[in-house]
Design a protein around this motif. Structure first.
Motif, short mmCIF file in Angstrom:
data_model
loop_
_atom_site.label_atom_id
_atom_site.label_comp_id
_atom_site.label_asym_id
_atom_site.label_seq_id
_atom_site.Cartn_x
_atom_site.Cartn_y
_atom_site.Cartn_z
N SER A 150 -3.04 -9.78 8.96
CA SER A 150 -3.42 -10.98 8.18
C SER A 150 -4.14 -10.63 6.90
O SER A 150 -4.21 -11.46 5.97
N LEU A 151 -4.68 -9.40 6.80
CA LEU A 151 -5.46 -9.02 5.62
C LEU A 151 -4.57 -8.57 4.46
O LEU A 151 -5.02 -8.48 3.31
N ALA A 152 -3.32 -8.26 4.73
CA ALA A 152 -2.41 -7.82 3.65
C ALA A 152 -2.10 -9.00 2.74
O ALA A 152 -1.82 -10.12 3.21
N THR A 153 -2.14 -8.76 1.45
CA THR A 153 -1.92 -9.84 0.47
C THR A 153 -0.48 -9.90 -0.03
O THR A 153 -0.10 -10.86 -0.70
N ARG A 154 0.31 -8.89 0.27
CA ARG A 154 1.69 -8.82 -0.19
C ARG A 154 2.57 -8.15 0.86
O ARG A 154 2.09 -7.39 1.68
N SER A 155 3.86 -8.41 0.78
CA SER A 155 4.81 -7.73 1.63
C SER A 155 4.96 -6.28 1.19
O SER A 155 4.84 -5.96 0.01
N TYR A 156 5.19 -5.40 2.17
CA TYR A 156 5.41 -3.99 1.86
C TYR A 156 6.90 -3.65 1.78
O TYR A 156 7.27 -2.48 1.77
N LYS A 157 7.74 -4.65 1.71
CA LYS A 157 9.18 -4.43 1.68
C LYS A 157 9.55 -3.52 0.50
O LYS A 157 9.11 -3.73 -0.62
N GLY A 158 10.33 -2.50 0.80
CA GLY A 158 10.78 -1.57 -0.24
C GLY A 158 9.84 -0.42 -0.49
O GLY A 158 10.15 0.47 -1.29
N VAL A 159 8.67 -0.39 0.19
CA VAL A 159 7.72 0.70 0.00
C VAL A 159 7.88 1.70 1.15
O VAL A 159 7.88 1.34 2.32
N LYS A 160 8.04 2.96 0.79
CA LYS A 160 8.21 4.02 1.79
C LYS A 160 6.85 4.64 2.08
O LYS A 160 6.24 5.27 1.21
N VAL A 161 6.37 4.44 3.31
CA VAL A 161 5.02 4.83 3.70
C VAL A 161 5.07 5.88 4.80
O VAL A 161 5.78 5.71 5.80
N GLY A 162 4.31 6.97 4.62
CA GLY A 162 4.19 7.99 5.65
C GLY A 162 2.86 7.86 6.37
O GLY A 162 1.83 7.62 5.73
N LEU A 163 2.88 7.99 7.69
CA LEU A 163 1.67 7.90 8.49
C LEU A 163 1.53 9.16 9.35
O LEU A 163 2.48 9.56 10.03
N ASP A 164 0.33 9.77 9.32
CA ASP A 164 0.00 10.86 10.23
C ASP A 164 -1.06 10.34 11.18
O ASP A 164 -2.21 10.13 10.80
N CYS A 165 -0.65 10.12 12.43
CA CYS A 165 -1.53 9.47 13.40
C CYS A 165 -2.41 10.45 14.18
O CYS A 165 -3.13 10.04 15.10
N LYS A 195 0.58 19.02 6.45
CA LYS A 195 1.86 18.51 6.97
C LYS A 195 2.23 17.18 6.33
O LYS A 195 3.40 16.94 6.02
N LEU A 196 1.26 16.29 6.18
CA LEU A 196 1.55 15.00 5.56
C LEU A 196 1.91 15.19 4.09
O LEU A 196 2.81 14.52 3.58
N GLN A 197 1.22 16.08 3.40
CA GLN A 197 1.55 16.34 2.00
C GLN A 197 3.00 16.77 1.85
O GLN A 197 3.74 16.26 1.00
N GLN A 198 3.42 17.70 2.70
CA GLN A 198 4.81 18.18 2.65
C GLN A 198 5.78 17.09 3.07
O GLN A 198 6.86 16.94 2.49
N ASN A 216 -0.42 14.98 -3.58
CA ASN A 216 -1.83 15.30 -3.78
C ASN A 216 -2.71 14.48 -2.85
O ASN A 216 -2.43 13.32 -2.57
N ILE A 217 -3.80 15.10 -2.38
CA ILE A 217 -4.74 14.40 -1.50
C ILE A 217 -5.61 13.43 -2.31
O ILE A 217 -6.16 13.78 -3.35
N ILE A 218 -5.71 12.22 -1.82
CA ILE A 218 -6.63 11.21 -2.35
C ILE A 218 -7.73 11.06 -1.31
O ILE A 218 -7.54 10.41 -0.27
N ASP A 219 -8.88 11.68 -1.56
CA ASP A 219 -9.94 11.69 -0.54
C ASP A 219 -10.81 10.44 -0.63
O ASP A 219 -10.54 9.52 -1.41
N GLY A 220 -11.86 10.42 0.19
CA GLY A 220 -12.72 9.25 0.24
C GLY A 220 -13.37 8.91 -1.09
O GLY A 220 -13.56 7.73 -1.41
N ASP A 221 -13.74 9.91 -1.87
CA ASP A 221 -14.32 9.64 -3.19
C ASP A 221 -13.34 8.90 -4.08
O ASP A 221 -13.70 7.92 -4.76
N LEU A 222 -12.10 9.35 -4.09
CA LEU A 222 -11.09 8.70 -4.93
C LEU A 222 -10.76 7.30 -4.41
O LEU A 222 -10.51 6.38 -5.21
#
Length: 448
Positions: free
Chosen positions: A164-179, A222-225, A253-259
């Motif tokens: 419910s918190l998402a403001t837009r559809s993610y359709k067409g966006v390619k997302v990688g998840l490392d769980c 692994k996620l970067q690759q 590139n890694i986007i860490d907590g500071d970024l």
């Protein structure tokens, strides 16, 4: 910090430092403490470690023996426990997890009725009971004995909340998840699929021993690759209990907590949503972040390391966003703790709203080289306060001057001293960190 509980709960090697008797007694005490004038109701979640089942049953036995009803979320994330506690009128919550630690460790995180980390006054009472420094607690009898209740519905409601918190559809966006073979394995893909993303997932087959093993937010390679190999738009990596998130941009590139704090902090400021024009950071945040905030006209505060201290500062001063370089990010309007999947949703929001890639959004920040090394010691306080160690730290600080900094601190969860240096080059950082670590070793504080 207490004798057993550190900045993020009671943590240690399962059945060595933290055992089933500890868990049982924690349940016994809290079930009695909250049940003195009413039927105590508690919610318990766990991560995917093999020992989490053992601790779940032990805690449940303690709670029910004291008369409490225990609602089991089963494998879920720390922020989901926090959400369920604060929105569904539970007395307290427990998350069984050692976060980013290896599988053989585990921990007990205690959450109060507001979904926040338990206040120190109650932690002190728990520790007194663990040490036998109070009268024995009576057992519940007859109809007053508690019960366990399957409560996977609570986890599902949390997933609905995230969606419910998402403001837009993610359709067409390619997302990688490392769980990280951890708690996010049960939740993250379902959330992104529901929002329309093309979701690519790695490390989501937990077996009880592979949580955080060369994966997740502590092993980003692994996620970067994976992002580069599959031409993904963005990647998100979580830790074992999914209260952290680090990102990977489309270039790998890694986007860490500071970024992350910079990207969302500036986005809030642009929309007039940045309360007090302030972002809360910790002493570990990079020089480059503060320089970028200065340029953007954003103020900042620094706390001790630990999302607990970040949240306390935010709550006391009314700030709306804060976090750590490690990826604990707190969005106070939406949560009372760090939430990795929520952080992912917020990064997607900025990308889609501004029609920019993560690399473009992070580009105004120039990060100073930073080297952080841990050294295992016999006694953290003794090593930190050693006169020769202090002398070495002062010497390095003088050499760095205004062109960097050195920070030496104790880990809040492990027997480690952390030595961090920021400077103009990585070589300088390495040299100065190694210099201090060598002094710690020569003085006999290090252990193998």
């Amino acid at each position: 910090m207490g004798k057993y509980f550190g900045t993020d709960g009671f943590r240690g090697e399962a059945n060595v430092v933290l055992n089933v008797e500890h868990a049982y007694k924690v349940g016994r005490f809290l079930g009695w403490y909250y049940g003195q004038d009413h039927k105590c109701n508690v919610v318990i979640g766990k991560d995917t470690r093999r020992s989490s089942y053992m601790f779940e049953y032990s805690l449940a036995a303690g709670f029910t023996a004291s008369g409490a009803d225990v609602h089991l979320l089963h494998v879920t994330t720390t922020p989901s426990v926090s959400y369920v506690v604060r929105t569904e009128d539970f007395d307290c919550g427990i998350m069984i997890s050692a976060s980013h630690n290896p599988f053989y460790d585990n921990g007990i995180k205690v959450i109060n009725g507001q979904g926040e980390k338990m206040q120190e006054s109650v932690i002190e009472k728990i520790e007194n009971y663990l040490d036998g420094n109070m009268e024995e607690i009576p057992f519940a009898t007859g109809e007053n004995i508690g019960r366990t209740i399957d409560y996977v519905a609570g986890r599902n409601r949390y997933m609905g909340y995230l969606i419910s918190l998402a403001t837009r559809s993610y359709k067409g966006v390619k997302v990688g998840l490392d769980c990280a073979n951890g708690s996010a394995s049960n939740i993250a893909k379902g959330v992104f699929d529901a929002l329309g993303a093309s979701t690519y997932v790695i490390n989501n087959t937990p077996d009880g021993t592979n949580i955080n093993t060369e994966c997740g937010s502590t092993h980003m390679e692994k996620l970067q690759q994976f992002v580069k190999d599959n031409n993904l738009d963005v990647g998100f990596a979580y830790d074992g209990d999914a209260d952290r998130c680090l990102c990977v941009d489309e270039k790998g590139n890694i986007i860490d907590g500071d970024l992350i704090l910079y990207i969302y902090g500036t986005y809030m400021k642009e929309r007039g949503k940045l309360a007090n024009n302030t972002v809360v950071t910790t002493i570990m945040s990079n020089f480059g972040l503060y320089k970028a905030f200065d340029k953007a006209g954003i103020e900042y505060e620094k706390t001790a390391v630990g999302d607990k201290y970040v949240y306390e500062n935010m709550r006391t001063n009314g700030h709306r966003i804060g976090g750590e370089q490690s990826g604990h990010i707190i969005f106070q309007k939406y949560a009372t703790t760090g939430d990795g999947i929520l952080t992912s949703i917020k990064m997607m929001e900025v990308m889609l709203a501004k029609k920019k890639t993560l690399s473009e959004l992070a580009s105004p920040v120039t990060i100073y080289p930073q080297v952080l090394k841990n050294i295992r010691v016999a006694d953290k306080e003794e090593a930190r306060d050693d006169a020769d160690v202090k002398k070495a730290v002062k010497e390095i600080a003088e050499k760095l001057g205004d062109d960097g900094r050195i920070l030496v601190r104790e880990s809040g969860t492990e027997p480690l001293i952390r030595v961090m240096v920021e400077a103009k080059t990585n070589e300088i950082c390495e040299e100065y960190v190694d210099y201090v670590i060598d002094v710690i070793k020569k003085k006999g504080h290090a252990v193998e």
